[in-house]
Scaffold this motif. Structure first.
Motif, PDB file in Angstrom:
ATOM      1  N   VAL A 102       0.877  -1.105  -0.045  1.00 47.80           N
ATOM      2  CA  VAL A 102      -0.062   0.126  -0.041  1.00 47.80           C
ATOM      3  C   VAL A 102       0.880   1.279   0.233  1.00 47.80           C
ATOM      4  N   GLY A 103       0.870   1.938  -1.085  1.00 44.00           N
ATOM      5  CA  GLY A 103       1.608   3.234  -1.385  1.00 44.00           C
ATOM      6  C   GLY A 103       0.628   4.367  -0.883  1.00 44.00           C
ATOM      7  N   THR A 104       1.416   5.623  -1.003  1.00 47.37           N
ATOM      8  CA  THR A 104       0.742   6.673  -0.794  1.00 47.37           C
ATOM      9  C   THR A 104      -0.169   7.055  -1.769  1.00 47.37           C
ATOM     10  N   THR A 105      -1.732   7.281  -1.482  1.00 51.27           N
ATOM     11  CA  THR A 105      -2.596   7.506  -2.336  1.00 51.27           C
ATOM     12  C   THR A 105      -3.098   9.202  -2.627  1.00 51.27           C
ATOM     13  N   THR A 106      -3.711   9.180  -3.712  1.00 54.22           N
ATOM     14  CA  THR A 106      -4.104  10.640  -4.066  1.00 54.22           C
ATOM     15  C   THR A 106      -5.606  10.721  -3.741  1.00 54.22           C
ATOM     16  N   ARG A 107      -6.391   9.767  -3.244  1.00 53.79           N
ATOM     17  CA  ARG A 107      -7.824   9.652  -3.161  1.00 53.79           C
ATOM     18  C   ARG A 107      -8.238  10.683  -2.306  1.00 53.79           C
ATOM     19  N   ARG A 121     -12.021   9.505  -8.302  1.00 55.34           N
ATOM     20  CA  ARG A 121     -12.281   8.746  -9.570  1.00 55.34           C
ATOM     21  C   ARG A 121     -11.223   7.662  -9.607  1.00 55.34           C
ATOM     22  N   SER A 122     -11.758   6.614 -10.409  1.00 50.52           N
ATOM     23  CA  SER A 122     -11.014   5.540 -10.747  1.00 50.52           C
ATOM     24  C   SER A 122     -10.055   5.893 -11.829  1.00 50.52           C
ATOM     25  N   PRO A 123      -8.634   5.308 -11.612  1.00 45.56           N
ATOM     26  CA  PRO A 123      -7.787   5.835 -12.903  1.00 45.56           C
ATOM     27  C   PRO A 123      -7.943   5.555 -14.234  1.00 45.56           C
ATOM     28  N   ALA A 168      -2.736  14.257 -13.126  1.00 47.20           N
ATOM     29  CA  ALA A 168      -2.195  14.778 -11.726  1.00 47.20           C
ATOM     30  C   ALA A 168      -2.565  13.714 -10.377  1.00 47.20           C
ATOM     31  N   SER A 169      -3.742  13.329 -10.736  1.00 44.84           N
ATOM     32  CA  SER A 169      -4.314  12.821  -9.340  1.00 44.84           C
ATOM     33  C   SER A 169      -4.271  11.280  -9.322  1.00 44.84           C
ATOM     34  N   ILE A 170      -3.653  10.646 -10.466  1.00 41.81           N
ATOM     35  CA  ILE A 170      -3.500   9.157 -10.589  1.00 41.81           C
ATOM     36  C   ILE A 170      -2.366   8.684  -9.661  1.00 41.81           C
ATOM     37  N   ASP A 171      -2.592   7.747  -8.854  1.00 42.90           N
ATOM     38  CA  ASP A 171      -1.483   7.206  -8.037  1.00 42.90           C
ATOM     39  C   ASP A 171      -1.005   5.987  -8.641  1.00 42.90           C
ATOM     40  N   PRO A 172       0.376   5.767  -8.892  1.00 45.94           N
ATOM     41  CA  PRO A 172       0.827   4.448  -9.497  1.00 45.94           C
ATOM     42  C   PRO A 172       0.071   3.237  -9.072  1.00 45.94           C
ATOM     43  N   THR A 173      -0.036   3.226  -7.609  1.00 42.32           N
ATOM     44  CA  THR A 173      -0.481   1.832  -6.853  1.00 42.32           C
ATOM     45  C   THR A 173      -2.090   1.667  -7.224  1.00 42.32           C
ATOM     46  N   ASN A 229      -0.450 -18.226  -9.461  1.00 36.25           N
ATOM     47  CA  ASN A 229      -1.389 -18.464  -8.391  1.00 36.25           C
ATOM     48  C   ASN A 229      -2.447 -17.246  -8.526  1.00 36.25           C
ATOM     49  N   ALA A 230      -3.876 -17.822  -7.832  1.00 33.34           N
ATOM     50  CA  ALA A 230      -4.688 -16.519  -7.862  1.00 33.34           C
ATOM     51  C   ALA A 230      -3.903 -15.594  -6.689  1.00 33.34           C
ATOM     52  N   ARG A 231      -4.221 -14.284  -6.881  1.00 32.04           N
ATOM     53  CA  ARG A 231      -3.737 -13.086  -6.061  1.00 32.04           C
ATOM     54  C   ARG A 231      -4.819 -12.397  -5.449  1.00 32.04           C
ATOM     55  N   SER A 232      -4.705 -12.175  -4.152  1.00 27.92           N
ATOM     56  CA  SER A 232      -5.787 -11.247  -3.227  1.00 27.92           C
ATOM     57  C   SER A 232      -5.018  -9.663  -3.481  1.00 27.92           C
ATOM     58  N   TRP A 233      -6.043  -8.668  -3.139  1.00 32.57           N
ATOM     59  CA  TRP A 233      -5.527  -7.404  -3.398  1.00 32.57           C
ATOM     60  C   TRP A 233      -5.674  -6.856  -1.980  1.00 32.57           C
ATOM     61  N   SER A 234      -5.044  -5.908  -1.515  1.00 34.24           N
ATOM     62  CA  SER A 234      -5.279  -5.306  -0.059  1.00 34.24           C
ATOM     63  C   SER A 234      -6.210  -4.086  -0.172  1.00 34.24           C
ATOM     64  N   ARG A 235      -6.306  -3.612  -1.559  1.00 36.32           N
ATOM     65  CA  ARG A 235      -7.423  -2.632  -1.533  1.00 36.32           C
ATOM     66  C   ARG A 235      -8.101  -3.080  -2.922  1.00 36.32           C
ATOM     67  N   PRO A 236      -9.618  -2.946  -2.915  1.00 41.88           N
ATOM     68  CA  PRO A 236     -10.125  -3.204  -4.090  1.00 41.88           C
ATOM     69  C   PRO A 236     -10.248  -1.866  -4.909  1.00 41.88           C
ATOM     70  N   SER A 237     -10.432  -2.080  -6.154  1.00 40.33           N
ATOM     71  CA  SER A 237     -10.492  -0.920  -7.213  1.00 40.33           C
ATOM     72  C   SER A 237     -11.753  -0.676  -7.958  1.00 40.33           C
ATOM     73  N   PRO A 238     -12.653  -0.019  -7.247  1.00 39.77           N
ATOM     74  CA  PRO A 238     -14.078   0.025  -7.908  1.00 39.77           C
ATOM     75  C   PRO A 238     -14.137   0.992  -9.006  1.00 39.77           C
ATOM     76  N   PHE A 239     -15.153   0.719  -9.726  1.00 39.90           N
ATOM     77  CA  PHE A 239     -15.616   1.566 -10.790  1.00 39.90           C
ATOM     78  C   PHE A 239     -17.013   1.648 -10.578  1.00 39.90           C
ATOM     79  N   ASP A 240     -17.734   2.731 -10.257  1.00 39.73           N
ATOM     80  CA  ASP A 240     -19.161   2.828 -10.061  1.00 39.73           C
ATOM     81  C   ASP A 240     -19.601   3.987 -11.045  1.00 39.73           C
TER      82      ASP A 240
END
Length: 267
Positions: A7-12, A21-23, A131-136, A222-233
C-alpha cells in the motif's frame, strides 16, 4: 497462495471531485477528450474542446501554481509548434511573406493556430486528469478491472517507484565523485561518468529488486488477493460520459460550421 501488493501513498484524499475517481475513468476520459482533435484539423473543434475541457481542469482540484508548473511543457511546446508550422507549413491561400525556405501563407497561419489550440485542448485537461493518478491505484485498476497480468503490472509499478530515487542517486554520486576528485574538470567527462555510474547502479538495484520480488512470490501464477479493491461505479462512468459529450459537441460544432477537415484527407 495469495499475496497483497504494498500500500503506497494514495491521492484519493486530494481536493476536487475528479481526484477520487478510478484511474481507468481518468485514462478513458483523456482518450475521449483527444478523440475529436485527432480526427480533424480545424480551429472550431479545437476551440470548443478547449473551452469545455477547462471544466475538467477546474474539477481536478489542482492549485493554480501547481497546475502551471505541471503544464509548462504545453505552454512552451504549443507556441514553438505554431511558429514552426506558420513558417514552414503547407502553403495555401495568399502568401503573406516569403524568404528562402520560409513561406508564410494564410493556410499555414490557420494551421498553426489550429495546432496550437489542439495542443492546449489535449494537454491541459489530460495533465489535470493524470495529476491525481497514484501509481498503486493505477496498478490495482489495471489488474483488477482490465485483467492485465499481475506480474507485468506489479513489475512496472516497482520500476516506477524506483524512479523517485533517481534524483537522490544523482545528488549522492555527484557529492561522492567531488569528494574523491573524480572528473572534477570537464563537463562532458563528468556527465558521461555520472551516466555510466547511474546505469550500473540501476542494473544492480533492478536485479536485487527482481530477486526480492521473485522470492516473495510476485512471479507466481496462482490467484492473487488485493489489499485494496479498485471500484468502478456510476460516478466513474459519468466522468467518461462527460468527456464523450465534450468530444461529440466539438465534432458537431465543426461539422455544423463546415470547418471539419479530416486529417487523412488529401491536400
Amino acid at each position: 497462495m495469495t499475496l497483497a501488493i504494498p500500500v503506497g501513498t494514495t491521492t484519493r484524499q486530494r481536493g476536487g471531485p475528479i481526484a477520487p475517481r478510478s484511474p481507468l475513468a481518468k485514462l478513458g476520459a483523456s482518450l475521449l477528450l483527444a478523440l475529436p482533435l485527432v480526427l480533424t484539423l480545424d480551429v472550431v473543434s479545437a476551440s470548443v474542446a478547449l473551452v469545455l475541457g477547462l471544466g475538467f481542469v477546474f474539477a481536478s482540484g489542482l492549485r493554480p501554481k501547481e497546475f502551471f508548473f505541471r503544464t509548462i511543457p504545453v505552454w512552451v511546446g504549443a507556441p514553438a509548434a505554431a511558429i514552426g508550422i506558420g513558417l514552414y507549413g503547407r502553403t495555401s491561400g495568399a502568401v503573406l511573406f516569403e524568404w528562402g525556405a520560409i513561406r508564410v501563407s494564410e493556410g499555414s497561419l490557420e494551421l498553426a493556430l489550429a495546432t496550437t489550440i489542439r495542443l492546449f485542448a489535449i494537454g491541459l485537461p489530460s495533465i489535470a486528469l493524470f495529476a491525481s493518478i497514484d501509481p498503486t491505484d493505477l496498478a490495482d485498476a489495471l489488474s483488477q478491472r482490465l485483467r492485465l497480468p499481475s506480474r507485468f503490472v506489479l513489475g512496472a509499478l516497482a520500476g516506477m517507484r524506483l524512479l523517485g530515487l533517481l534524483t537522490d542517486d544523482v545528488r549522492s554520486l555527484g557529492l561522492a565523485r567531488r569528494a574523491r576528485g573524480v572528473a572534477d574538470q570537464g563537463r562532458v567527462r563528468r556527465v558521461l561518468g555520472m551516466a555510466f555510474a547511474l546505469f550500473v547502479l540501476a542494473i544492480r538495484r533492478g536485479t536485487k529488486l527482481a530477486t526480492a520480488m521473485e522470492a516473495r512470490g510476485f512471479g507466481s501464477s496462482n490467484a492473487r488477493s488485493w489489499s485494496r479493491p479498485s471500484p468502478f461505479d456510476g460516478r466513474d462512468a459519468a466522468l467518461m460520459a462527460a468527456a464523450a459529450v465534450v468530444s461529440a459537441v466539438a465534432l458537431s460544432a465543426s461539422i455544423v460550421t463546415g470547418s471539419f477537415s479530416f486529417v487523412l484527407a488529401p491536400a
